[in-house]
Write a protein that holds these residues in place. Structure first.
Motif, PDB file in Angstrom:
ATOM      1  N   UNK A 112       0.842  -1.196   0.000  1.00  0.00           N
ATOM      2  CA  UNK A 112       0.000   0.000   0.000  1.00  0.00           C
ATOM      3  C   UNK A 112       0.875   1.243   0.000  1.00  0.00           C
ATOM      4  N   UNK A 113       0.563   2.171  -0.902  1.00  0.00           N
ATOM      5  CA  UNK A 113       1.237   3.474  -0.951  1.00  0.00           C
ATOM      6  C   UNK A 113       0.230   4.530  -0.512  1.00  0.00           C
ATOM      7  N   UNK A 114       0.621   5.364   0.437  1.00  0.00           N
ATOM      8  CA  UNK A 114      -0.263   6.425   0.929  1.00  0.00           C
ATOM      9  C   UNK A 114       0.372   7.781   0.689  1.00  0.00           C
ATOM     10  N   UNK A 115      -0.486   8.795   0.689  1.00  0.00           N
ATOM     11  CA  UNK A 115      -0.023  10.168   0.492  1.00  0.00           C
ATOM     12  C   UNK A 115      -0.743  11.073   1.479  1.00  0.00           C
ATOM     13  N   UNK A 116       0.009  11.982   2.051  1.00  0.00           N
ATOM     14  CA  UNK A 116      -0.525  13.026   2.911  1.00  0.00           C
ATOM     15  C   UNK A 116       0.241  14.298   2.569  1.00  0.00           C
ATOM     16  N   UNK A 117       0.036  15.359   3.295  1.00  0.00           N
ATOM     17  CA  UNK A 117       0.786  16.577   2.992  1.00  0.00           C
ATOM     18  C   UNK A 117       1.207  17.272   4.272  1.00  0.00           C
ATOM     19  N   UNK A 118       2.284  18.024   4.146  1.00  0.00           N
ATOM     20  CA  UNK A 118       2.815  18.810   5.252  1.00  0.00           C
ATOM     21  C   UNK A 118       3.054  20.220   4.732  1.00  0.00           C
ATOM     22  N   UNK A 119       2.204  21.139   5.135  1.00  0.00           N
ATOM     23  CA  UNK A 119       2.352  22.514   4.679  1.00  0.00           C
ATOM     24  C   UNK A 119       2.254  22.652   3.171  1.00  0.00           C
ATOM     25  N   UNK A 120       1.413  21.844   2.544  1.00  0.00           N
ATOM     26  CA  UNK A 120       1.257  21.900   1.094  1.00  0.00           C
ATOM     27  C   UNK A 120       2.257  21.050   0.335  1.00  0.00           C
TER      28      UNK A 120
END
Length: 105
Positions: free
Chosen positions: A84-92
């Motif tokens: 599983x590959x996930x994506x989130x963001x930190x300050x854009x």
């Protein structure tokens, strides 16, 4: 008067350096959080594949990731192994992580 300006300059430089280090530390923490989310999502998918949970394995991984403010970018199933590959963001800035889970070899 000169010593006061020099002291103020040193204090400002130290404050700027500290702020930069806090930002780097926060980004590193977000990277580790994303890795944890990927681990949890992969484990959820693998548990579903093994029959320990009901439903679609990739959908279950998506639910686990969504509960932690992340999205599943890719879910690959190979036998009882889930990647599983996930994506989130930190300050854009996007932060990605990949994890694999399955039965012991």
């Amino acid at each position: 008067m000169g010593a006061s300006l020099a002291t103020a300059g040193v204090i400002c430089a130290a404050a700027i350096a500290a702020a930069g280090l806090v930002g780097v530390g926060a980004a590193a923490a977000e990277s580790q959080r994303a890795a944890g989310v990927a681990d949890a999502a992969a484990l959820a998918a693998a548990d579903t594949l093994a029959g320990f949970a009901a439903g679609d394995p990739c959908q279950r991984a998506g639910e686990v990731a969504a509960a932690q403010s992340a999205t599943v970018e890719k879910c690959v199933l190979d036998g009882l192994v889930a990647t599983v590959a996930v994506r989130t963001s930190f300050g854009g800035i996007p932060v990605a992580a990949v994890a694999r889970a399955g039965p012991p070899l």
